[in-house]
Enzyme design. Structure first.
Site, PDB file in Angstrom:
ATOM      1  CE  LYS A   1     -33.085  61.384-111.570  1.00  9.47           C
ATOM      2  NZ  LYS A   1     -33.902  62.606-111.582  1.00  9.47           N
TER       3      LYS A   1
ATOM      4  CD  GLN B   1     -35.795  64.481-109.208  1.00 17.03           C
ATOM      5  OE1 GLN B   1     -34.729  64.281-109.768  1.00 17.03           O
ATOM      6  NE2 GLN B   1     -36.907  63.863-109.547  1.00 17.03           N
TER       7      GLN B   1
ATOM      8  CG  ASP C   1     -33.153  66.852-116.054  1.00 15.76           C
ATOM      9  OD1 ASP C   1     -33.414  65.653-116.210  1.00 15.76           O
ATOM     10  OD2 ASP C   1     -33.285  67.456-114.973  1.00 15.76           O
TER      11      ASP C   1
HETATM   12  N1  GUN Z   1     -38.908  64.763-111.947  1.00 14.18           N
HETATM   13  C1  GUN Z   1     -39.507  63.721-112.594  1.00 14.18           C
HETATM   14  N2  GUN Z   1     -38.785  63.368-113.670  1.00 14.18           N
HETATM   15  C2  GUN Z   1     -37.719  64.205-113.735  1.00 14.18           C
HETATM   16  C3  GUN Z   1     -36.625  64.317-114.622  1.00 14.18           C
HETATM   17  O1  GUN Z   1     -36.487  63.597-115.615  1.00 14.18           O
HETATM   18  N3  GUN Z   1     -35.729  65.305-114.317  1.00 14.18           N
HETATM   19  C4  GUN Z   1     -35.873  66.124-113.241  1.00 14.18           C
HETATM   20  N4  GUN Z   1     -34.949  67.051-113.051  1.00 14.18           N
HETATM   21  N5  GUN Z   1     -36.882  66.035-112.404  1.00 14.18           N
HETATM   22  C5  GUN Z   1     -37.803  65.075-112.639  1.00 14.18           C
END
Ligand code: GUN
Length: 298
Positions: free
Chosen positions: A55, A99, A122
């Site tokens: 990311k 995350q 998100d």
């Molecule tokens: N963990 C797995 N997928 C995601 C996501 O799309 N966003 C976040 N914040 N954590 C994750």
């Protein structure tokens, strides 16, 4: 026997990232604004560390202001909430992502709901979930994985899914439920299935669109899938694979790719399908948030 088209998520994501990069440069040149993304990672989960690194790398290559906050696994909840308050108030930050999963002592709901809905790239805040569920897709931040799946589905089938049956396998808040809302909004007839569903194979066999998001390696087999269906594989499972006689750890999806390829019309691979699209949708949401904050989008 036919062979399904392999949907190249990696190429599509790169193409989208390219146009985000161009728009980002224009936003900076014309308005002096740089989209800012803050990613918070707590603890040492190795998969999360890989996702967060990707990311950050993508944010930087799009020309964003990118910050990462790495917190110890035993951080106090109050300290996480203070950091989120600071990021909410920080004008250089347009998107905040914590995350998941979080270490067990932290309250995931308290933390995700503390993020300002206008920076919730998100799409996990109840305000954004509510807007999506109410069909206000243009006004919500849509969770990145289902948003990316939807782009790939509509690339194959067109934007209007009237008359199509869609089956979503998995009812998570991150993927299954928002995926169902998006499919419904595009006029598909949607079934959400999960571990308690009876005759899952038979339910899936009625689907023109299958989205598998259960976390069970290669669960979906050829005889589950209607000929000509579009199959989107959200699963990322770490499994032992034998490559050239050697055992290695590798990634596999929730769909048996080779088996289902002989019956589907189009299918996403793992890796190289949904994963790269998810990251690019995060960039799209962050750019949109920056434009909204500047009053450039209504
Ligand atoms: N963990 C797995 N997928 C995601 C996501 O799309 N966003 C976040 N914040 N954590 C994750």
């Amino acid at each position: 026997m036919t062979t399904a088209k392999r949907i190249d998520g990696k190429a599509k994501a790169a193409e989208l990232a390219q146009s985000i990069t161009v728009e980002t440069a224009a936003l900076l040149a014309e308005h002096g604004i740089k989209p800012g993304l803050a990613v918070v990672i707590i603890g040492e989960d190795p998969a999360s560390q890989v996702y967060v690194r990707n990311k950050k790398r993508t944010a930087e290559s799009c020309g964003f202001h990118s910050v990462q906050h790495t917190l110890e696994a035993d951080v106090l909840q109050a300290d996480v909430l203070t950091l989120i308050d600071d990021l909410n108030a920080d004008k250089s930050i347009h998107g905040i992502l914590v995350q998941l999963p979080l270490p067990g002592h932290l309250d995931e709901q308290r933390i995700t709901q503390a993020i300002d809905p206008s920076k919730d790239v998100d799409g996990f805040h109840f305000i954004n979930i509510g807007k999506l569920t109410a069909g206000l897709t243009d006004d919500a931040f849509v969770p990145c994985t289902p948003a990316g799946c939807m782009l790939m589905i509509q690339d194959e089938m067109g934007s209007d899914l009237s008359g199509k049956n869609a089956v979503v396998i998995g009812r998570s808040n991150i993927v299954g439920k928002p995926m169902a809302s998006l499919l419904l909004q595009a006029n598909a007839t949607v079934t959400i299935t999960h571990s308690r569903t009876k005759n899952l194979a038979r339910v899936v066999a009625g689907a023109d669109i299958v989205v598998a998001a259960v976390g069970r390696p290669e669960m979906v087999k050829r005889d589950w899938v209607k000929p000509g269906a579009v199959v989107i594989d959200v699963g990322i499972n770490r499994v032992e694979k034998t490559v050239d006689g050697e055992k290695k750890m590798g990634l596999t999806g929730d769909v048996d790719y080779n088996d289902v390829s002989s019956v589907a019309s189009a299918i996403t691979p793992v890796p190289g399908g949904v994963g790269p699209m998810t990251i690019t949708m995060l960039m799209a949401n962050t750019l949109r948030s920056a434009r909204l904050a500047a009053g450039l989008e209504g």
